[in-house]
Write a protein that holds these residues in place. Structure first.
Motif, PDB file in Angstrom:
ATOM      1  N   GLU A  23       0.821  -1.208   0.000  1.00 47.56           N
ATOM      2  CA  GLU A  23       0.000   0.000   0.000  1.00 47.56           C
ATOM      3  C   GLU A  23       0.859   1.264   0.000  1.00 47.56           C
ATOM      4  O   GLU A  23       1.891   1.326   0.668  1.00 47.56           O
ATOM      5  CB  GLU A  23      -0.910  -0.011   1.234  1.00 47.56           C
ATOM      6  N   GLY A  24       0.404   2.268  -0.777  1.00 47.18           N
ATOM      7  CA  GLY A  24       1.125   3.535  -0.819  1.00 47.18           C
ATOM      8  C   GLY A  24       2.515   3.360  -1.397  1.00 47.18           C
ATOM      9  O   GLY A  24       2.718   2.626  -2.366  1.00 47.18           O
ATOM     10  N   ASN A  25       3.478   4.041  -0.804  1.00 43.93           N
ATOM     11  CA  ASN A  25       4.858   3.918  -1.285  1.00 43.93           C
ATOM     12  C   ASN A  25       5.639   2.909  -0.435  1.00 43.93           C
ATOM     13  O   ASN A  25       6.794   3.112  -0.085  1.00 43.93           O
ATOM     14  CB  ASN A  25       5.564   5.282  -1.291  1.00 43.93           C
ATOM     15  N   LYS A  26       4.956   1.796  -0.118  1.00 47.93           N
ATOM     16  CA  LYS A  26       5.598   0.729   0.648  1.00 47.93           C
ATOM     17  C   LYS A  26       5.793  -0.504  -0.231  1.00 47.93           C
ATOM     18  O   LYS A  26       5.130  -0.662  -1.254  1.00 47.93           O
ATOM     19  CB  LYS A  26       4.747   0.358   1.871  1.00 47.93           C
ATOM     20  N   VAL A  27       6.729  -1.341   0.186  1.00 49.23           N
ATOM     21  CA  VAL A  27       6.923  -2.628  -0.471  1.00 49.23           C
ATOM     22  C   VAL A  27       6.962  -3.719   0.589  1.00 49.23           C
ATOM     23  O   VAL A  27       7.216  -3.455   1.765  1.00 49.23           O
ATOM     24  CB  VAL A  27       8.230  -2.665  -1.304  1.00 49.23           C
ATOM     25  N   LYS A  28       6.695  -4.938   0.152  1.00 54.40           N
ATOM     26  CA  LYS A  28       6.824  -6.090   1.041  1.00 54.40           C
ATOM     27  C   LYS A  28       8.028  -6.895   0.587  1.00 54.40           C
ATOM     28  O   LYS A  28       8.103  -7.335  -0.562  1.00 54.40           O
ATOM     29  CB  LYS A  28       5.565  -6.954   1.003  1.00 54.40           C
ATOM     30  N   VAL A  29       8.972  -7.061   1.482  1.00 59.19           N
ATOM     31  CA  VAL A  29      10.172  -7.850   1.211  1.00 59.19           C
ATOM     32  C   VAL A  29       9.954  -9.230   1.837  1.00 59.19           C
ATOM     33  O   VAL A  29       9.779  -9.343   3.051  1.00 59.19           O
ATOM     34  CB  VAL A  29      11.435  -7.191   1.799  1.00 59.19           C
ATOM     35  N   ILE A  30       9.932 -10.261   1.007  1.00 63.59           N
ATOM     36  CA  ILE A  30       9.742 -11.634   1.503  1.00 63.59           C
ATOM     37  C   ILE A  30      11.082 -12.356   1.423  1.00 63.59           C
ATOM     38  O   ILE A  30      11.681 -12.459   0.342  1.00 63.59           O
ATOM     39  CB  ILE A  30       8.688 -12.384   0.665  1.00 63.59           C
ATOM     40  N   VAL A  31      11.555 -12.838   2.560  1.00 63.54           N
ATOM     41  CA  VAL A  31      12.889 -13.466   2.625  1.00 63.54           C
ATOM     42  C   VAL A  31      12.747 -14.905   3.103  1.00 63.54           C
ATOM     43  O   VAL A  31      12.075 -15.183   4.108  1.00 63.54           O
ATOM     44  CB  VAL A  31      13.817 -12.672   3.570  1.00 63.54           C
ATOM     45  N   GLN A  32      13.382 -15.825   2.377  1.00 61.87           N
ATOM     46  CA  GLN A  32      13.417 -17.232   2.750  1.00 61.87           C
ATOM     47  C   GLN A  32      14.863 -17.600   3.098  1.00 61.87           C
ATOM     48  O   GLN A  32      15.783 -17.351   2.317  1.00 61.87           O
ATOM     49  CB  GLN A  32      12.912 -18.103   1.606  1.00 61.87           C
ATOM     50  N   ILE A  33      15.034 -18.210   4.260  1.00 60.62           N
ATOM     51  CA  ILE A  33      16.375 -18.553   4.746  1.00 60.62           C
ATOM     52  C   ILE A  33      16.468 -20.061   4.957  1.00 60.62           C
ATOM     53  O   ILE A  33      15.632 -20.647   5.664  1.00 60.62           O
ATOM     54  CB  ILE A  33      16.671 -17.844   6.086  1.00 60.62           C
ATOM     55  N   ASP A  34      17.461 -20.682   4.366  1.00 61.58           N
ATOM     56  CA  ASP A  34      17.717 -22.101   4.601  1.00 61.58           C
ATOM     57  C   ASP A  34      18.107 -22.289   6.062  1.00 61.58           C
ATOM     58  O   ASP A  34      18.830 -21.483   6.640  1.00 61.58           O
ATOM     59  CB  ASP A  34      18.841 -22.570   3.680  1.00 61.58           C
ATOM     60  N   ASP A  35      17.605 -23.343   6.649  1.00 62.00           N
ATOM     61  CA  ASP A  35      17.887 -23.608   8.065  1.00 62.00           C
ATOM     62  C   ASP A  35      19.386 -23.602   8.357  1.00 62.00           C
ATOM     63  O   ASP A  35      19.831 -23.181   9.426  1.00 62.00           O
ATOM     64  CB  ASP A  35      17.265 -24.952   8.467  1.00 62.00           C
ATOM     65  N   ALA A  36      20.173 -24.068   7.390  1.00 58.54           N
ATOM     66  CA  ALA A  36      21.628 -24.105   7.589  1.00 58.54           C
ATOM     67  C   ALA A  36      22.213 -22.699   7.750  1.00 58.54           C
ATOM     68  O   ALA A  36      23.229 -22.522   8.435  1.00 58.54           O
ATOM     69  CB  ALA A  36      22.286 -24.818   6.412  1.00 58.54           C
ATOM     70  N   GLU A  37      21.578 -21.706   7.120  1.00 53.29           N
ATOM     71  CA  GLU A  37      22.067 -20.328   7.232  1.00 53.29           C
ATOM     72  C   GLU A  37      21.880 -19.772   8.645  1.00 53.29           C
ATOM     73  O   GLU A  37      22.603 -18.891   9.080  1.00 53.29           O
ATOM     74  CB  GLU A  37      21.317 -19.421   6.244  1.00 53.29           C
ATOM     75  N   LEU A  38      20.881 -20.319   9.357  1.00 52.24           N
ATOM     76  CA  LEU A  38      20.591 -19.808  10.697  1.00 52.24           C
ATOM     77  C   LEU A  38      21.490 -20.426  11.759  1.00 52.24           C
ATOM     78  O   LEU A  38      21.656 -19.859  12.841  1.00 52.24           O
ATOM     79  CB  LEU A  38      19.119 -20.073  11.037  1.00 52.24           C
ATOM     80  N   GLU A  39      22.096 -21.568  11.436  1.00 51.21           N
ATOM     81  CA  GLU A  39      22.867 -22.294  12.443  1.00 51.21           C
ATOM     82  C   GLU A  39      23.979 -21.463  13.085  1.00 51.21           C
ATOM     83  O   GLU A  39      24.157 -21.516  14.316  1.00 51.21           O
ATOM     84  CB  GLU A  39      23.442 -23.573  11.832  1.00 51.21           C
TER      85      GLU A  39
END
Length: 468
Positions: A23-39
């Motif tokens: 909405e408006g001058n906003k964007v939605k950033v959707i991020v997917q992270i592999d479980d290994a990246e979180l370790e």
């Protein structure tokens, strides 16, 4: 997996992101992270937890992870890891996609909060794109770039005034005359300390004691007695009843402007030499004022073409930046902002309102310049970028490539390119705007150009960082 770049920033290679309009001058950033990246973040969280807990048989920070997981549950460290890691992943995503964010995001983890791959969404405000119709036909007015003969005369008269003599006259007092007066200041019949004095030499029109002094002394003559009320110099005090006795009126008689006087009191040999030097000095200062005003006033006119309200997030950032800059300047002189406002007699609320108004204008100038860049296809070459980055490096022990990489990883490379493009857009506008002085005379081209030394350090009064 994660990789370490040359600047020490972690690059997450098992992260995917997509950008959707919101909405408006906003964007939605959707991020997917592999479980290994979180370790790595989870492991770091457990190390921090180990430092804080006390388990029998283990020194602080030495308790094994498996024992801690049994004690607290694996979810606890994962939760802490997500708090630290999600903002980092978000920052990398907006930098990689070159999203021009202007506010903090609203973050929400939608998958993987307890286990497995993680998905989160970030809704964030971006810099709005505007259109500025009529930017290529601006007409701006700037101060006259040369001194008039009247201004030269006034400057020389001020110089002569330093050598003038006070002579008593038999007439009523006028502005710029001096009067010798006895002053008696009382409150409720009691003399006020510091506001009663005899034979005080007062410059009419100076407002040195109170504005009411000037109002009553203009037109007064020797022998007059004046009674009136005026504000106490301390605003918290009650009004003061003044009684003045005018003893005499004096005017400052200036020395005659002759070659002899000029030779005796200045470095010049004649009136003409003095006038020529004064004319050149005043005109040089006027030219510099005009040059500065050209770009400032083009910005003012450009801001008027922006037909949207300046986003609050940008305005607030600009206000804070200006306050910090002022505080830094005052700190060097040992002055607080509160003291500065008191010394300059400025009301804090009025000061804040002025600061907000100027910040709103600066934001609009920034948006308008960006619009000109897009509309005219203004580009920044790699050579220009290199030159700008080298100027930013200064004395730091960094190579050009190292500095470029640090700027890229910090999300500031786009900001540097954007600032350069806006600077070029402003000069594009200078070349195509009609610039006249207060008499309607068009300024010559040489007064539109920036002095050479300013090209590399030109400081615009514009808001504008590509990633806030």
């Amino acid at each position: 997996m994660s990789e370490q770049c040359s600047g020490g920033t972690t690059i997450h290679t098992l992260m995917k992101s997509t950008i959707e309009p919101a909405e408006g001058n906003k964007v939605k950033v959707i991020v997917q992270i592999d479980d290994a990246e979180l370790e790595p973040s989870v492991a770091k969280a457990w190390r921090e937890i180990a430092k804080e807990v006390r388990l029998p048989g283990f020194r602080p920070g030495k308790a094994p992870r498996k024992l801690l997981e049994q004690q607290f549950g694996s979810e606890y460290a994962r939760s802490e890891a997500l708090k630290q890691a999600v903002p980092e992943f978000y920052s990398q995503a907006v930098i990689e996609a070159d999203v021009d964010v202007i506010a903090a995001p609203e973050l929400e983890i939608t998958e993987g909060e307890e286990s497995g791959d993680v998905t989160f969404e970030a809704v964030v405000e971006t810099r709005p794109l505007v259109q500025v119709a009529g930017y290529d036909g601006l007409r701006v007015e700037v101060p006259r770039a040369s001194a008039t003969q009247e201004e030269v005369d006034e400057q020389i008269d001020r110089m002569r005034g330093q050598y003038g003599e006070l002579t008593e006259v038999e007439r009523v007092a006028a502005d710029s005359d001096y009067v010798t007066i006895d002053i008696s200041g009382t409150q409720n019949g009691e003399e006020v300390e510091g506001l009663s004095v005899e034979d005080y030499l007062y410059l009419v029109g100076s407002g040195m004691v109170a504005t009411e002094f000037d109002e009553h002394l203009v037109g007064a003559q020797a022998g007059d007695e004046l009674d009136f009320d005026a504000d106490h110099p301390d605003p918290e005090e009650e009004k003061v009843q003044f009684h003045l006795v005018v003893k005499n009126v004096k005017e400052r008689v200036l020395p005659e402007l002759t070659d002899e006087w000029v030779a005796e009191t200045t470095e010049f040999e004649s009136v003409q030499e003095l006038r020529t030097d004064t004319q050149e000095g005043l005109s040089g200062a006027r030219e510099q004022e005009a040059r500065i005003a050209v770009r400032t006033n083009i910005g003012v006119e450009l801001a008027k073409l922006v037909d949207i309200e300046a986003p609050d997030s940008l305005v607030n950032s600009e206000v804070q930046a200006r306050l910090q800059n002022l505080a830094y300047q005052l700190q060097g002189r040992g002055i607080r902002i509160e003291d500065y406002l008191q010394m300059t007699g400025r009301d804090p609320e009025a000061f804040t309102a002025e600061l907000k108004e100027s910040s709103e204008e600066a934001v609009k100038v920034d948006l308008a310049l960006r619009a000109v860049v897009l509309a005219e296809g203004i580009e920044v070459s790699e050579d220009e970028m290199d030159e700008e980055i080298l100027s930013l490096i200064g004395e730091a022990e960094l190579s050009l490539e190292e500095a470029r990489e640090e700027l890229r990883n910090g999300g500031q490379l786009s900001a540097v390119r954007s600032d350069l493009a806006k600077r070029k857009a402003l000069e594009w506008l200078v070349e195509r705007s009609e610039v006249v002085d207060t008499d309607g005379v068009v300024l010559p081209p040489e007064l539109l150009a920036l002095p050479e030394e300013e090209h590399s350090d030109h400081d615009h009064d514009h808001a504008g960082h590509d990633h806030d």
